[in-house]
Design a protein around this motif. Structure first.
Motif, PDB file in Angstrom:
ATOM      1  N   GLN A 215       7.335  -1.907  -1.230  1.00 42.04           N
ATOM      2  CA  GLN A 215       7.751  -3.026  -0.375  1.00 42.04           C
ATOM      3  C   GLN A 215       7.132  -2.981   1.013  1.00 42.04           C
ATOM      4  O   GLN A 215       6.640  -4.001   1.514  1.00 42.04           O
ATOM      5  CB  GLN A 215       9.274  -3.047  -0.261  1.00 42.04           C
ATOM      6  CG  GLN A 215       9.793  -4.217   0.577  1.00 42.04           C
ATOM      7  CD  GLN A 215      11.310  -4.226   0.670  1.00 42.04           C
ATOM      8  OE1 GLN A 215      11.969  -3.229   0.426  1.00 42.04           O
ATOM      9  NE2 GLN A 215      11.865  -5.367   1.046  1.00 42.04           N
ATOM     10  N   ASP A 216       7.155  -1.823   1.670  1.00 39.22           N
ATOM     11  CA  ASP A 216       6.626  -1.751   3.031  1.00 39.22           C
ATOM     12  C   ASP A 216       5.134  -2.088   3.067  1.00 39.22           C
ATOM     13  O   ASP A 216       4.680  -2.837   3.934  1.00 39.22           O
ATOM     14  CB  ASP A 216       6.858  -0.360   3.624  1.00 39.22           C
ATOM     15  CG  ASP A 216       8.306  -0.104   3.991  1.00 39.22           C
ATOM     16  OD1 ASP A 216       9.016  -1.072   4.300  1.00 39.22           O
ATOM     17  OD2 ASP A 216       8.740   1.068   3.965  1.00 39.22           O
ATOM     18  N   LEU A 217       4.368  -1.529   2.149  1.00 36.08           N
ATOM     19  CA  LEU A 217       2.930  -1.793   2.127  1.00 36.08           C
ATOM     20  C   LEU A 217       2.656  -3.262   1.849  1.00 36.08           C
ATOM     21  O   LEU A 217       1.751  -3.864   2.455  1.00 36.08           O
ATOM     22  CB  LEU A 217       2.246  -0.916   1.084  1.00 36.08           C
ATOM     23  CG  LEU A 217       0.724  -1.055   0.958  1.00 36.08           C
ATOM     24  CD1 LEU A 217       0.036  -0.852   2.302  1.00 36.08           C
ATOM     25  CD2 LEU A 217       0.187  -0.081  -0.085  1.00 36.08           C
ATOM     26  N   ALA A 218       3.428  -3.866   0.958  1.00 34.74           N
ATOM     27  CA  ALA A 218       3.256  -5.297   0.676  1.00 34.74           C
ATOM     28  C   ALA A 218       3.504  -6.127   1.928  1.00 34.74           C
ATOM     29  O   ALA A 218       2.762  -7.081   2.219  1.00 34.74           O
ATOM     30  CB  ALA A 218       4.195  -5.725  -0.448  1.00 34.74           C
ATOM     31  N   ARG A 219       4.526  -5.778   2.699  1.00 36.11           N
ATOM     32  CA  ARG A 219       4.841  -6.522   3.920  1.00 36.11           C
ATOM     33  C   ARG A 219       3.715  -6.402   4.943  1.00 36.11           C
ATOM     34  O   ARG A 219       3.325  -7.389   5.575  1.00 36.11           O
ATOM     35  CB  ARG A 219       6.152  -6.003   4.526  1.00 36.11           C
ATOM     36  CG  ARG A 219       7.396  -6.333   3.739  1.00 36.11           C
ATOM     37  CD  ARG A 219       8.631  -5.635   4.308  1.00 36.11           C
ATOM     38  NE  ARG A 219       9.001  -6.162   5.631  1.00 36.11           N
ATOM     39  CZ  ARG A 219      10.012  -5.660   6.340  1.00 36.11           C
ATOM     40  NH1 ARG A 219      10.724  -4.632   5.881  1.00 36.11           N
ATOM     41  NH2 ARG A 219      10.313  -6.188   7.511  1.00 36.11           N
ATOM     42  N   VAL A 220       3.192  -5.196   5.093  1.00 31.78           N
ATOM     43  CA  VAL A 220       2.144  -4.980   6.094  1.00 31.78           C
ATOM     44  C   VAL A 220       0.838  -5.646   5.673  1.00 31.78           C
ATOM     45  O   VAL A 220       0.139  -6.241   6.509  1.00 31.78           O
ATOM     46  CB  VAL A 220       1.948  -3.474   6.340  1.00 31.78           C
ATOM     47  CG1 VAL A 220       0.714  -3.224   7.192  1.00 31.78           C
ATOM     48  CG2 VAL A 220       3.183  -2.905   7.046  1.00 31.78           C
ATOM     49  N   LEU A 221       0.488  -5.564   4.404  1.00 29.48           N
ATOM     50  CA  LEU A 221      -0.725  -6.243   3.942  1.00 29.48           C
ATOM     51  C   LEU A 221      -0.608  -7.749   4.162  1.00 29.48           C
ATOM     52  O   LEU A 221      -1.558  -8.391   4.625  1.00 29.48           O
ATOM     53  CB  LEU A 221      -0.976  -5.944   2.469  1.00 29.48           C
ATOM     54  CG  LEU A 221      -1.459  -4.533   2.121  1.00 29.48           C
ATOM     55  CD1 LEU A 221      -1.652  -4.416   0.604  1.00 29.48           C
ATOM     56  CD2 LEU A 221      -2.758  -4.194   2.835  1.00 29.48           C
ATOM     57  N   ALA A 222       0.539  -8.324   3.833  1.00 28.27           N
ATOM     58  CA  ALA A 222       0.719  -9.769   4.009  1.00 28.27           C
ATOM     59  C   ALA A 222       0.578 -10.156   5.480  1.00 28.27           C
ATOM     60  O   ALA A 222      -0.095 -11.146   5.815  1.00 28.27           O
ATOM     61  CB  ALA A 222       2.076 -10.202   3.470  1.00 28.27           C
ATOM     62  N   LEU A 223       1.201  -9.389   6.375  1.00 19.81           N
ATOM     63  CA  LEU A 223       1.105  -9.701   7.800  1.00 19.81           C
ATOM     64  C   LEU A 223      -0.316  -9.483   8.302  1.00 19.81           C
ATOM     65  O   LEU A 223      -0.842 -10.292   9.077  1.00 19.81           O
ATOM     66  CB  LEU A 223       2.073  -8.831   8.591  1.00 19.81           C
ATOM     67  CG  LEU A 223       2.064  -9.036  10.102  1.00 19.81           C
ATOM     68  CD1 LEU A 223       2.443 -10.466  10.462  1.00 19.81           C
ATOM     69  CD2 LEU A 223       3.014  -8.046  10.795  1.00 19.81           C
TER      70      LEU A 223
END
Length: 326
Positions: A77-85
């Motif tokens: 989840q954290d990596l997905a959030r950072v990649l999206a941002l």
């Protein structure tokens, strides 16, 4: 937590992360046990480091870098959030912020190895792909449509600060100041009802001193500069910030750029983007993007000139942005 209480105890917690240290400052009633909070804060930043480190060969990011082009990869989840941002700010900044510069970062000696002349030539001669053009995200999955090496050093520390804030919020703490290596996020107010005080550092390689002071309430601040991390190549000191268009360090960047934003990940990424654009073009991009930023440049006499953008850096340097959400 009452801001008028006279029996609040100061708690200053800290621990290791990402080659530096995290910190959390808050006040709680007498009898409050900070031990579980400390454990939760350390776990939060450890998760970010485990997922996004380029220094750990088994991190989720490094596994993604090793994955073949065209193959879908599941994301935590954290990596997905950072990649999206990161991709969103990459688009908004027209490529000034780009998380696809991992090959250049390593080639110039800002990764685990020293600068490598052959790798430098390869990075500068390669066809550069902006990450937001060749990375596809879909429901917690990602795939590369062209070769790209990802590096999240321009946003991961800021996100780690946000995770510290979210963790405190989950423990019922609404007023605090958290940070990693100078990237800071303020929650609420101090016990006396005043905003938290943050120093904007003077861009001086020889000593740490404040350039100016700002106050923060429910806002984050991050600074990108050319005076802390650099390499020397052919007797020239080069900043760690990579120019995505060249695959090489910036040649004439501002001394520093400080950005205030609702989250520290946003502030971190935008500070890098504005460094890449430079003072004049960066100020125009900041105005276009409705950002609050402070550019510090050096004059011919060795002094520092300030170029403020946005209402929060005018006058008293007091800033209020969006509140922390759990």
């Amino acid at each position: 937590m009452s801001k008028m209480s006279t029996d609040l105890i100061r708690h200053a917690l800290n621990g290791p992360t990402m080659g530096t240290r995290w910190s959390a400052l808050f006040f709680a009633p007498d009898g409050f046990d900070p031990a579980p909070v400390r454990v939760a804060l350390q776990a939060a930043v450890d998760a970010v480091d485990d997922q996004m480190s380029t220094w750990k060969p088994d991190s989720d990011l490094m596994r993604l870098n090793a994955a073949p082009v065209g193959a879908w990869q599941k994301l935590p989840q954290d990596l997905a959030r950072v990649l999206a941002l990161g991709l969103a700010i990459g688009r908004a900044s027209e490529g000034a912020f780009d998380i696809g510069q991992g090959d250049a970062v390593c080639a110039w000696g800002f990764g685990v190895s020293a600068a490598d002349p052959l790798a430098i030539r390869t990075a500068m001669q390669a066809t550069r792909h902006l990450a937001h053009e060749v990375l596809e995200l879909d429901a917690g999955r990602v795939r590369k449509t062209a070769p790209v090496t990802l590096d999240l050093n321009g946003i991961a520390k800021g996100y780690g600060v946000d995770r510290l804030a979210e963790t405190l919020f989950a423990h019922g703490i609404r007023d605090a100041l958290v940070g990693i290596d100078g990237e800071m996020r303020a929650m609420g107010l101090r016990p006396d009802g005043h905003p938290w005080t943050i120093a904007v550092e003077r861009p001086d390689r020889n000593r740490r001193a404040p350039h100016s002071i700002l106050t923060l309430q429910d806002a984050a601040v991050a600074t990108s500069g050319n005076y802390r991390h650099w390499v020397t190549v052919n007797s020239r000191q080069l900043s760690h910030t990579i120019d995505p268009a060249r695959g090489a360090p910036l040649l004439s960047p501002p001394a520093s750029v400080t950005v205030i934003a609702p989250t520290c990940a946003e502030a971190d990424a935008w500070a890098t983007a504005l460094m890449v654009r430079g003072a004049e073009a960066g100020a125009m991009l900041a105005e276009k993007s409705c950002l609050d930023a402070l550019f510090l440049t050096r004059d011919d006499a060795g002094g520092t000139k300030a170029l403020p953008v946005g209402r929060l850096f005018s006058g008293t340097l007091a800033a209020t942005a969006g509140a922390v959400e759990g």
